[in-house]
Design a protein around this motif. Structure first.
Motif, PDB file in Angstrom:
ATOM      1  N   MET A  24       2.051 -13.310  -6.275  1.00 30.95           N
ATOM      2  CA  MET A  24       3.261 -12.690  -6.829  1.00 30.95           C
ATOM      3  C   MET A  24       3.036 -11.245  -7.263  1.00 30.95           C
ATOM      4  O   MET A  24       3.836 -10.357  -6.959  1.00 30.95           O
ATOM      5  N   GLY A  25       1.922 -10.953  -7.950  1.00 29.39           N
ATOM      6  CA  GLY A  25       1.668  -9.600  -8.450  1.00 29.39           C
ATOM      7  C   GLY A  25       1.649  -8.557  -7.328  1.00 29.39           C
ATOM      8  O   GLY A  25       2.457  -7.607  -7.339  1.00 29.39           O
ATOM      9  N   PRO A  26       0.752  -8.712  -6.331  1.00 33.79           N
ATOM     10  CA  PRO A  26       0.735  -7.728  -5.239  1.00 33.79           C
ATOM     11  C   PRO A  26       2.082  -7.625  -4.505  1.00 33.79           C
ATOM     12  O   PRO A  26       2.522  -6.531  -4.172  1.00 33.79           O
ATOM     13  N   LEU A  27       2.724  -8.788  -4.288  1.00 30.68           N
ATOM     14  CA  LEU A  27       4.009  -8.742  -3.574  1.00 30.68           C
ATOM     15  C   LEU A  27       5.071  -7.997  -4.380  1.00 30.68           C
ATOM     16  O   LEU A  27       5.888  -7.255  -3.824  1.00 30.68           O
ATOM     17  N   LEU A  28       5.050  -8.195  -5.699  1.00 32.29           N
ATOM     18  CA  LEU A  28       6.026  -7.498  -6.542  1.00 32.29           C
ATOM     19  C   LEU A  28       5.819  -5.984  -6.441  1.00 32.29           C
ATOM     20  O   LEU A  28       6.789  -5.224  -6.307  1.00 32.29           O
ATOM     21  N   LEU A  29       4.561  -5.541  -6.489  1.00 33.69           N
ATOM     22  CA  LEU A  29       4.284  -4.105  -6.410  1.00 33.69           C
ATOM     23  C   LEU A  29       4.719  -3.536  -5.054  1.00 33.69           C
ATOM     24  O   LEU A  29       5.305  -2.454  -4.978  1.00 33.69           O
TER      25      LEU A  29
ATOM     26  N   ARG B 101       5.481  -8.848 -16.956  1.00 36.89           N
ATOM     27  CA  ARG B 101       4.090  -8.824 -17.416  1.00 36.89           C
ATOM     28  C   ARG B 101       3.243  -7.939 -16.504  1.00 36.89           C
ATOM     29  O   ARG B 101       2.155  -7.510 -16.874  1.00 36.89           O
ATOM     30  N   LEU B 102       3.743  -7.667 -15.316  1.00 35.57           N
ATOM     31  CA  LEU B 102       3.025  -6.792 -14.385  1.00 35.57           C
ATOM     32  C   LEU B 102       3.583  -5.367 -14.402  1.00 35.57           C
ATOM     33  O   LEU B 102       2.837  -4.406 -14.412  1.00 35.57           O
ATOM     34  N   VAL B 103       4.889  -5.270 -14.363  1.00 35.25           N
ATOM     35  CA  VAL B 103       5.535  -3.950 -14.437  1.00 35.25           C
ATOM     36  C   VAL B 103       6.615  -4.043 -15.510  1.00 35.25           C
ATOM     37  O   VAL B 103       7.554  -4.829 -15.362  1.00 35.25           O
ATOM     38  N   PRO B 104       6.481  -3.274 -16.594  1.00 31.81           N
ATOM     39  CA  PRO B 104       7.479  -3.372 -17.676  1.00 31.81           C
ATOM     40  C   PRO B 104       8.890  -3.061 -17.172  1.00 31.81           C
ATOM     41  O   PRO B 104       9.064  -2.186 -16.316  1.00 31.81           O
ATOM     42  N   TRP B 105       9.866  -3.803 -17.732  1.00 28.97           N
ATOM     43  CA  TRP B 105      11.245  -3.607 -17.308  1.00 28.97           C
ATOM     44  C   TRP B 105      11.660  -2.147 -17.459  1.00 28.97           C
ATOM     45  O   TRP B 105      12.336  -1.583 -16.585  1.00 28.97           O
ATOM     46  N   GLY B 106      11.260  -1.490 -18.557  1.00 28.23           N
ATOM     47  CA  GLY B 106      11.658  -0.100 -18.789  1.00 28.23           C
ATOM     48  C   GLY B 106      11.184   0.810 -17.669  1.00 28.23           C
ATOM     49  O   GLY B 106      11.895   1.740 -17.264  1.00 28.23           O
ATOM     50  N   ALA B 107       9.972   0.553 -17.154  1.00 26.60           N
ATOM     51  CA  ALA B 107       9.442   1.390 -16.066  1.00 26.60           C
ATOM     52  C   ALA B 107      10.242   1.163 -14.783  1.00 26.60           C
ATOM     53  O   ALA B 107      10.587   2.117 -14.076  1.00 26.60           O
ATOM     54  N   ILE B 108      10.560  -0.114 -14.502  1.00 25.13           N
ATOM     55  CA  ILE B 108      11.341  -0.412 -13.278  1.00 25.13           C
ATOM     56  C   ILE B 108      12.703   0.262 -13.364  1.00 25.13           C
ATOM     57  O   ILE B 108      13.117   1.014 -12.475  1.00 25.13           O
ATOM     58  N   ALA B 109      13.402  -0.010 -14.477  1.00 28.55           N
ATOM     59  CA  ALA B 109      14.776   0.500 -14.599  1.00 28.55           C
ATOM     60  C   ALA B 109      14.782   2.023 -14.702  1.00 28.55           C
ATOM     61  O   ALA B 109      15.637   2.688 -14.102  1.00 28.55           O
TER      62      ALA B 109
ATOM     63  N   LEU C   2      -0.185   2.208  -8.543  1.00 35.57           N
ATOM     64  CA  LEU C   2      -1.354   2.770  -9.221  1.00 35.57           C
ATOM     65  C   LEU C   2      -1.401   2.475 -10.729  1.00 35.57           C
ATOM     66  O   LEU C   2      -2.444   2.031 -11.240  1.00 35.57           O
ATOM     67  N   PRO C   3      -0.308   2.701 -11.476  1.00 30.82           N
ATOM     68  CA  PRO C   3      -0.389   2.402 -12.920  1.00 30.82           C
ATOM     69  C   PRO C   3      -0.748   0.941 -13.187  1.00 30.82           C
ATOM     70  O   PRO C   3      -1.543   0.644 -14.093  1.00 30.82           O
ATOM     71  N   ALA C   4      -0.187   0.018 -12.379  1.00 30.64           N
ATOM     72  CA  ALA C   4      -0.494  -1.403 -12.587  1.00 30.64           C
ATOM     73  C   ALA C   4      -1.948  -1.705 -12.236  1.00 30.64           C
ATOM     74  O   ALA C   4      -2.660  -2.394 -12.993  1.00 30.64           O
ATOM     75  N   VAL C   5      -2.406  -1.171 -11.104  1.00 23.44           N
ATOM     76  CA  VAL C   5      -3.785  -1.441 -10.665  1.00 23.44           C
ATOM     77  C   VAL C   5      -4.784  -0.862 -11.659  1.00 23.44           C
ATOM     78  O   VAL C   5      -5.828  -1.476 -11.968  1.00 23.44           O
ATOM     79  N   LEU C   6      -4.477   0.318 -12.196  1.00 22.54           N
ATOM     80  CA  LEU C   6      -5.422   0.974 -13.106  1.00 22.54           C
ATOM     81  C   LEU C   6      -5.388   0.398 -14.521  1.00 22.54           C
ATOM     82  O   LEU C   6      -6.375   0.497 -15.256  1.00 22.54           O
ATOM     83  N   SER C   7      -4.271  -0.182 -14.908  1.00 23.05           N
ATOM     84  CA  SER C   7      -4.155  -0.607 -16.310  1.00 23.05           C
ATOM     85  C   SER C   7      -4.288  -2.117 -16.514  1.00 23.05           C
ATOM     86  O   SER C   7      -4.592  -2.563 -17.624  1.00 23.05           O
ATOM     87  N   LEU C   8      -4.070  -2.903 -15.461  1.00 24.02           N
ATOM     88  CA  LEU C   8      -4.071  -4.360 -15.651  1.00 24.02           C
ATOM     89  C   LEU C   8      -5.396  -4.984 -15.207  1.00 24.02           C
ATOM     90  O   LEU C   8      -5.932  -4.600 -14.152  1.00 24.02           O
TER      91      LEU C   8
ATOM     92  N   ALA D 116      -7.820  -7.751 -13.462  1.00 25.73           N
ATOM     93  CA  ALA D 116      -7.603  -8.477 -12.207  1.00 25.73           C
ATOM     94  C   ALA D 116      -6.975  -9.846 -12.444  1.00 25.73           C
ATOM     95  O   ALA D 116      -6.140 -10.303 -11.651  1.00 25.73           O
ATOM     96  N   GLU D 117      -7.340 -10.506 -13.556  1.00 27.80           N
ATOM     97  CA  GLU D 117      -6.785 -11.857 -13.773  1.00 27.80           C
ATOM     98  C   GLU D 117      -5.277 -11.818 -14.057  1.00 27.80           C
ATOM     99  O   GLU D 117      -4.575 -12.803 -13.834  1.00 27.80           O
ATOM    100  N   VAL D 118      -4.787 -10.664 -14.522  1.00 25.35           N
ATOM    101  CA  VAL D 118      -3.333 -10.537 -14.710  1.00 25.35           C
ATOM    102  C   VAL D 118      -2.686 -10.151 -13.376  1.00 25.35           C
ATOM    103  O   VAL D 118      -1.681 -10.736 -12.962  1.00 25.35           O
ATOM    104  N   LEU D 119      -3.310  -9.182 -12.702  1.00 24.17           N
ATOM    105  CA  LEU D 119      -2.748  -8.693 -11.435  1.00 24.17           C
ATOM    106  C   LEU D 119      -2.680  -9.805 -10.386  1.00 24.17           C
ATOM    107  O   LEU D 119      -1.709  -9.925  -9.631  1.00 24.17           O
ATOM    108  N   PHE D 120      -3.738 -10.601 -10.327  1.00 22.12           N
ATOM    109  CA  PHE D 120      -3.787 -11.666  -9.310  1.00 22.12           C
ATOM    110  C   PHE D 120      -3.624 -13.054  -9.922  1.00 22.12           C
ATOM    111  O   PHE D 120      -3.956 -14.051  -9.284  1.00 22.12           O
ATOM    112  N   GLY D 121      -3.105 -13.096 -11.132  1.00 19.91           N
ATOM    113  CA  GLY D 121      -2.918 -14.389 -11.790  1.00 19.91           C
ATOM    114  C   GLY D 121      -1.569 -15.000 -11.468  1.00 19.91           C
ATOM    115  O   GLY D 121      -0.714 -14.360 -10.850  1.00 19.91           O
ATOM    116  N   ARG D 122      -1.407 -16.239 -11.867  1.00 14.22           N
ATOM    117  CA  ARG D 122      -0.099 -16.897 -11.691  1.00 14.22           C
ATOM    118  C   ARG D 122       0.732 -16.671 -12.941  1.00 14.22           C
ATOM    119  O   ARG D 122       0.253 -16.815 -14.056  1.00 14.22           O
ATOM    120  N   HIS D 123       1.987 -16.310 -12.736  1.00 13.48           N
ATOM    121  CA  HIS D 123       2.886 -16.049 -13.867  1.00 13.48           C
ATOM    122  C   HIS D 123       4.164 -16.842 -13.642  1.00 13.48           C
ATOM    123  O   HIS D 123       4.699 -16.834 -12.534  1.00 13.48           O
TER     124      HIS D 123
END
Ligand code: SF4
Ligand code: SF4
Length: 381
Positions: free
Chosen positions: A328-333, A147-155, A124-130, A132-139
């Protein structure tokens, strides 16, 4: 409808009856650690049920060898009886104590609800804040995932959930250890621990009488042991991959994603394949198993854990394969949500059988190393 206490009493009574017949019979002596531990007990008390049920690896050899199994009038079904007591022990020793006796079966609905909540928390935070071109873009390049989920949030989130789960498992195991009754005084802990870890790592007791488990019927097979090994070492390799990646990131400043031939990717890939093969194989064996020695009420919880581990591994492998695409973005989430859900359910799912079994193996090894041999003649109090 029987209340929970009646049901727990009925389950314990049936397991005690079965074990007392086995103690008189002794035909299966040598099949597994349960029978050697049983020999030193002239009475089977509640603590013994807790201990022996978690020592059983559910290989089912004793069911197929038993002359008193159904349709005999004794209707003796030791693997099923011990499975039900084992499940009860998870409920009795769960942490925090407020959940004791209240934990549901930890089956499909529980695992699915927690996993979906975790996936929503991640996505939800990623979908609401990013955009679409970042969420479904190539990175690509270092830091692409962050760039999709900050390291601090994951850790931060995964670390906090994992810490809670490790604490809960630690307290549960301590309660379980006490629940097995007093350890033999003066028993050598370290040699016993070495033996217990060797038995756990080799899954020796899944060998049944020596030729393997009775996965489907009276024929012996090593399949269950091999699939368990694939899963066990697969999970270990995936944790090792995460550890190495953490050192790369924080120790050396090398950010993920890493090249295909790097150590974290190699460890994670082999581990992920092991988890997929192990979970799929075990699920298949479960589906084909002879229903006679199976406690049907526990199948949901067993399958829920297998499905969860399968999805964690498969989504991780999918992310690796598609990391340079727009998927990559959706799969990562999805992958991060599944991992978080798995971490959150660790102390409340069938996963608890792993630390409980190691503790039971340790207790058995301590009893075996105790000199003079432990023989407990006890009175019912
Ligand atoms: S399972 Fe049956 S054959 Fe084996 S020890 Fe028990 S009573 Fe005897
Ligand atoms: S099912 Fe296997 S591990 Fe369990 S008591 Fe029987 S022989 Fe031992």
């Amino acid at each position: 409808m029987p209340c929970a206490d009646d049901e727990a009493g009925r389950i314990a009574g049936e397991a005690r009856r079965a074990l007392e017949i086995c103690n008189a019979c002794q035909f299966c002596d040598g099949y597994c650690a349960v029978f050697s531990a049983l020999k030193s007990r002239s009475l089977v008390l509640a603590a013994d049920l807790t201990f022996l049920s978690n020592l059983c690896h559910n290989c089912r050899s004793c069911y197929h060898a038993c002359q008193y199994a159904p349709p005999h009038a004794f209707d003796l079904n030791l693997p099923k009886s011990l499975s039900l007591v084992r499940q009860q022990s998870y409920r009795d020793h769960v942490w925090p104590p407020v959940l004791r006796g209240r934990l549901p079966g930890a089956g499909w609905s529980f695992v699915a609800a927690v996993t979906l909540a975790a996936m929503a928390l991640v996505a939800l935070p990623a979908v609401l804040s990013l955009p679409a071109e970042v969420l479904f873009g190539r990175h690509d390049g270092p830091g692409a995932f962050y760039r999709l989920v900050p390291w601090g949030a994951i850790a931060g989130v995964a670390g906090a959930v994992m810490l809670w789960s490790l604490l809960a498992i630690g307290f549960s195991v301590a309660s379980f250890w006490r629940g097995m009754g007093p350890a033999p005084a003066g028993a050598a802990l370290w040699p016993a621990l070495r033996d217990a870890l060797r038995d756990a790592a080799s899954l020796r007791n899944l060998g049944g009488g020596g030729a393997g488990c009775n996965d489907r019927d009276e024929r012996f097979s090593q399949a269950r042991r091999r699939f368990h090994h694939a899963l066990f070492y697969g999970v270990g390799l995936c944790f090792a991959a995460t550890g190495v990646a953490t050192v790369y990131d924080h120790g050396l400043g090398w950010q993920a994603p890493y090249p295909l031939l790097s150590l974290p990717v190699l460890l994670g890939s082999v581990g992920g394949v092991g988890m997929v093969v192990g979970t799929a194989g075990l699920a298949l064996l479960k589906r084909r198993a002879d229903p006679g020695p199976v406690a049907r009420s526990l199948t949901g919880g067993d399958c829920a854990l297998l499905a969860q581990l399968f999805l964690v591994a498969a989504s991780g492998l999918g992310l690796l394969a598609m990391r340079e695409t727009a998927a990559m973005g959706p799969l990562l989430l999805v992958h991060l949500g599944l991992v978080l859900g798995w971490f959150a359910t660790l102390p409340y799912s069938k996963f608890l059988h792993a630390p409980f079994r190691v503790a039971a193996l340790l207790r058995a090894a301590m009893e075996q190393k105790h000199s003079p041999p432990l023989t407990r003649k006890r009175s019912l109090r």
